[in-house]
Design a protein around this motif. Structure first.
Motif, PDB file in Angstrom:
ATOM      1  N   LEU A  90      -7.407  11.676  -7.966  1.00  0.00           N
ATOM      2  CA  LEU A  90      -7.617  10.308  -8.435  1.00  0.00           C
ATOM      3  C   LEU A  90      -7.037  10.050  -9.826  1.00  0.00           C
ATOM      4  N   SER A  91      -7.390  10.892 -10.785  1.00  0.00           N
ATOM      5  CA  SER A  91      -6.995  10.614 -12.162  1.00  0.00           C
ATOM      6  C   SER A  91      -5.519  10.870 -12.421  1.00  0.00           C
ATOM      7  N   TYR A  92      -4.918  11.815 -11.698  1.00  0.00           N
ATOM      8  CA  TYR A  92      -3.533  12.176 -11.958  1.00  0.00           C
ATOM      9  C   TYR A  92      -2.599  11.760 -10.814  1.00  0.00           C
ATOM     10  N   GLY A  93      -2.904  12.231  -9.603  1.00  0.00           N
ATOM     11  CA  GLY A  93      -2.021  11.923  -8.482  1.00  0.00           C
ATOM     12  C   GLY A  93      -1.879  10.442  -8.218  1.00  0.00           C
ATOM     13  N   MET A  94      -3.001   9.713  -8.172  1.00  0.00           N
ATOM     14  CA  MET A  94      -2.942   8.293  -7.869  1.00  0.00           C
ATOM     15  C   MET A  94      -2.368   7.484  -9.025  1.00  0.00           C
ATOM     16  N   ARG A  95      -2.520   7.972 -10.259  1.00  0.00           N
ATOM     17  CA  ARG A  95      -1.887   7.275 -11.391  1.00  0.00           C
ATOM     18  C   ARG A  95      -0.375   7.414 -11.321  1.00  0.00           C
ATOM     19  N   MET A  96       0.123   8.587 -10.918  1.00  0.00           N
ATOM     20  CA  MET A  96       1.554   8.734 -10.711  1.00  0.00           C
ATOM     21  C   MET A  96       2.032   7.876  -9.533  1.00  0.00           C
ATOM     22  N   ALA A  97       1.189   7.779  -8.511  1.00  0.00           N
ATOM     23  CA  ALA A  97       1.523   6.896  -7.390  1.00  0.00           C
ATOM     24  C   ALA A  97       1.591   5.445  -7.843  1.00  0.00           C
ATOM     25  N   ALA A  98       0.738   5.065  -8.803  1.00  0.00           N
ATOM     26  CA  ALA A  98       0.770   3.701  -9.330  1.00  0.00           C
ATOM     27  C   ALA A  98       2.083   3.421 -10.047  1.00  0.00           C
ATOM     28  N   VAL A  99       2.535   4.377 -10.860  1.00  0.00           N
ATOM     29  CA  VAL A  99       3.821   4.207 -11.559  1.00  0.00           C
ATOM     30  C   VAL A  99       4.967   4.143 -10.554  1.00  0.00           C
ATOM     31  N   PHE A 100       4.905   4.979  -9.522  1.00  0.00           N
ATOM     32  CA  PHE A 100       5.941   4.952  -8.491  1.00  0.00           C
ATOM     33  C   PHE A 100       5.953   3.600  -7.778  1.00  0.00           C
ATOM     34  N   THR A 101       4.781   3.093  -7.451  1.00  0.00           N
ATOM     35  CA  THR A 101       4.687   1.792  -6.782  1.00  0.00           C
ATOM     36  C   THR A 101       5.230   0.688  -7.676  1.00  0.00           C
ATOM     37  N   LEU A 102       4.859   0.717  -8.943  1.00  0.00           N
ATOM     38  CA  LEU A 102       5.308  -0.314  -9.884  1.00  0.00           C
ATOM     39  C   LEU A 102       6.819  -0.281 -10.080  1.00  0.00           C
ATOM     40  N   SER A 103       7.378   0.908 -10.251  1.00  0.00           N
ATOM     41  CA  SER A 103       8.822   1.008 -10.473  1.00  0.00           C
ATOM     42  C   SER A 103       9.605   0.621  -9.219  1.00  0.00           C
ATOM     43  N   THR A 104       9.134   1.054  -8.046  1.00  0.00           N
ATOM     44  CA  THR A 104       9.814   0.700  -6.803  1.00  0.00           C
ATOM     45  C   THR A 104       9.772  -0.802  -6.572  1.00  0.00           C
ATOM     46  N   THR A 105       8.611  -1.397  -6.829  1.00  0.00           N
ATOM     47  CA  THR A 105       8.473  -2.844  -6.665  1.00  0.00           C
ATOM     48  C   THR A 105       9.363  -3.594  -7.641  1.00  0.00           C
ATOM     49  N   SER A 106       9.426  -3.133  -8.880  1.00  0.00           N
ATOM     50  CA  SER A 106      10.255  -3.810  -9.884  1.00  0.00           C
ATOM     51  C   SER A 106      11.737  -3.730  -9.510  1.00  0.00           C
ATOM     52  N   ILE A 107      12.173  -2.574  -9.018  1.00  0.00           N
ATOM     53  CA  ILE A 107      13.568  -2.440  -8.587  1.00  0.00           C
ATOM     54  C   ILE A 107      13.845  -3.336  -7.384  1.00  0.00           C
ATOM     55  N   GLY A 108      12.954  -3.305  -6.400  1.00  0.00           N
ATOM     56  CA  GLY A 108      13.157  -4.115  -5.206  1.00  0.00           C
ATOM     57  C   GLY A 108      13.162  -5.602  -5.491  1.00  0.00           C
ATOM     58  N   ARG A 109      12.247  -6.054  -6.356  1.00  0.00           N
ATOM     59  CA  ARG A 109      12.203  -7.476  -6.699  1.00  0.00           C
ATOM     60  C   ARG A 109      13.392  -7.867  -7.564  1.00  0.00           C
ATOM     61  N   GLY A 110      13.757  -6.996  -8.521  1.00  0.00           N
ATOM     62  CA  GLY A 110      14.863  -7.325  -9.410  1.00  0.00           C
ATOM     63  C   GLY A 110      16.187  -7.460  -8.690  1.00  0.00           C
ATOM     64  N   LEU A 111      16.376  -6.679  -7.630  1.00  0.00           N
ATOM     65  CA  LEU A 111      17.620  -6.725  -6.866  1.00  0.00           C
ATOM     66  C   LEU A 111      17.537  -7.671  -5.673  1.00  0.00           C
ATOM     67  N   GLY A 112      16.390  -8.308  -5.486  1.00  0.00           N
ATOM     68  CA  GLY A 112      16.236  -9.234  -4.374  1.00  0.00           C
ATOM     69  C   GLY A 112      16.092  -8.561  -3.028  1.00  0.00           C
ATOM     70  N   LEU A 113      15.737  -7.264  -3.011  1.00  0.00           N
ATOM     71  CA  LEU A 113      15.582  -6.539  -1.749  1.00  0.00           C
ATOM     72  C   LEU A 113      14.189  -6.703  -1.157  1.00  0.00           C
ATOM     73  N   PHE A 114      13.209  -7.045  -1.982  1.00  0.00           N
ATOM     74  CA  PHE A 114      11.848  -7.249  -1.517  1.00  0.00           C
ATOM     75  C   PHE A 114      11.526  -8.739  -1.558  1.00  0.00           C
ATOM     76  N   PRO A 115      10.855  -9.263  -0.535  1.00  0.00           N
ATOM     77  CA  PRO A 115      10.412 -10.656  -0.595  1.00  0.00           C
ATOM     78  C   PRO A 115       9.298 -10.821  -1.625  1.00  0.00           C
ATOM     79  N   ARG A 116       9.000 -12.063  -1.952  1.00  0.00           N
ATOM     80  CA  ARG A 116       8.005 -12.335  -2.990  1.00  0.00           C
ATOM     81  C   ARG A 116       6.643 -11.734  -2.654  1.00  0.00           C
ATOM     82  N   TRP A 117       6.223 -11.842  -1.384  1.00  0.00           N
ATOM     83  CA  TRP A 117       4.898 -11.357  -1.005  1.00  0.00           C
ATOM     84  C   TRP A 117       4.799  -9.840  -1.145  1.00  0.00           C
ATOM     85  N   LEU A 118       5.899  -9.132  -0.858  1.00  0.00           N
ATOM     86  CA  LEU A 118       5.876  -7.684  -0.986  1.00  0.00           C
ATOM     87  C   LEU A 118       5.869  -7.268  -2.451  1.00  0.00           C
ATOM     88  N   GLY A 119       6.505  -8.064  -3.289  1.00  0.00           N
ATOM     89  CA  GLY A 119       6.452  -7.787  -4.720  1.00  0.00           C
ATOM     90  C   GLY A 119       5.043  -7.919  -5.270  1.00  0.00           C
TER      91      GLY A 119
END
Length: 224
Positions: free
Chosen positions: A146-175
């Motif tokens: 919880l304290s370590y693994g899921m926090r790294m998963a949070a950063v991974f989710t945030l960075s992936t979402t930011s890349i996908g939204r910034g490049l227009g690969l993810f729709p608004r709802w997925l962002g």
């Protein structure tokens, strides 16, 4: 992703591989989380009797044996998604993407090792005779998850979402979904049991999106 001088068929195969790998990883991680939660009670009371149950031990050991395969599929998912995005990604978010993903895999393996150390050779009498050791091991397992693994998963989710939204690969709802999942993993996961399951659910959704887009040809960036 368009590759100058490359084989167009290869461009279509990559997102399909990402989708399949992500689906398998999501199912494996969800199974591991559920079995760890069921076999390793959140409270120390009655923990020895629960872990001494042979059926629970066998199920947990089977799930933990699948953790390395989950790590492999997650790395494949990362590589295929990064190849799908191509050279257009921002270096800052690309560094967060790679670093958090690799650290998450490391935390996943540490979780499996700690859980295996608790339920592998230990019997009911040993656990009952050393409640302090059991409590330390149980606390370590949940801390890694919880304290370590899921926090790294949070950063991974945030960075992936930011890349996908910034490049227009993810729709608004997925962002918005990605940002919400990242907030849950950062601030809620340690206080609300089972909330860590939002991460494999998010991977499943992203994998489905990437897999579906592979049938529509190369993606054109858009702001939708």
């Amino acid at each position: 992703m368009q590759v100058e001088g490359g084989d167009p068929a290869r461009v279509l195969r990559t997102p399909r591989a990402a989708g399949v790998a992500g689906v398998v990883f999501a199912l494996l991680l969800a199974a591991v989380i559920v079995l760890v939660r069921l076999a390793l009670p959140g409270q120390a009371n009655g923990a020895a009797a629960a872990v001494a149950d042979p059926s629970r031990r066998d199920a947990l050991q089977t799930a933990l044996a699948l953790v390395p395969f989950g790590g492999v599929f997650f790395l494949w998912f990362m590589g295929a998604v990064r190849d799908y995005v191509g050279a257009r990604e921002d270096r800052f978010f690309a560094t967060l993407f790679l670093g958090s993903g690799l650290l998450f895999v490391a935390m996943l393996f540490a979780l499996a090792a700690s859980a295996e150390g608790l339920v592998g050779p230990a019997g009911a009498s040993q656990l009952a005779a050393t409640p302090q050791g059991w409590e330390a091991g149980r606390h370590f397992t949940y801390t890694v998850l919880l304290s370590y693994g899921m926090r790294m998963a949070a950063v991974f989710t945030l960075s992936t979402t930011s890349i996908g939204r910034g490049l227009g690969l993810f729709p608004r709802w997925l962002g918005w979904l990605g940002f919400l999942v990242a907030l849950v993993l950062l601030f809620v996961v340690t206080s609300v049991p089972w909330s860590e399951l939002v991460f494999p659910a998010w991977v499943l959704v992203v994998s489905g999106r990437v897999f579906w887009s592979s049938f529509r040809g190369p993606q054109v960036p858009n702001a939708a």
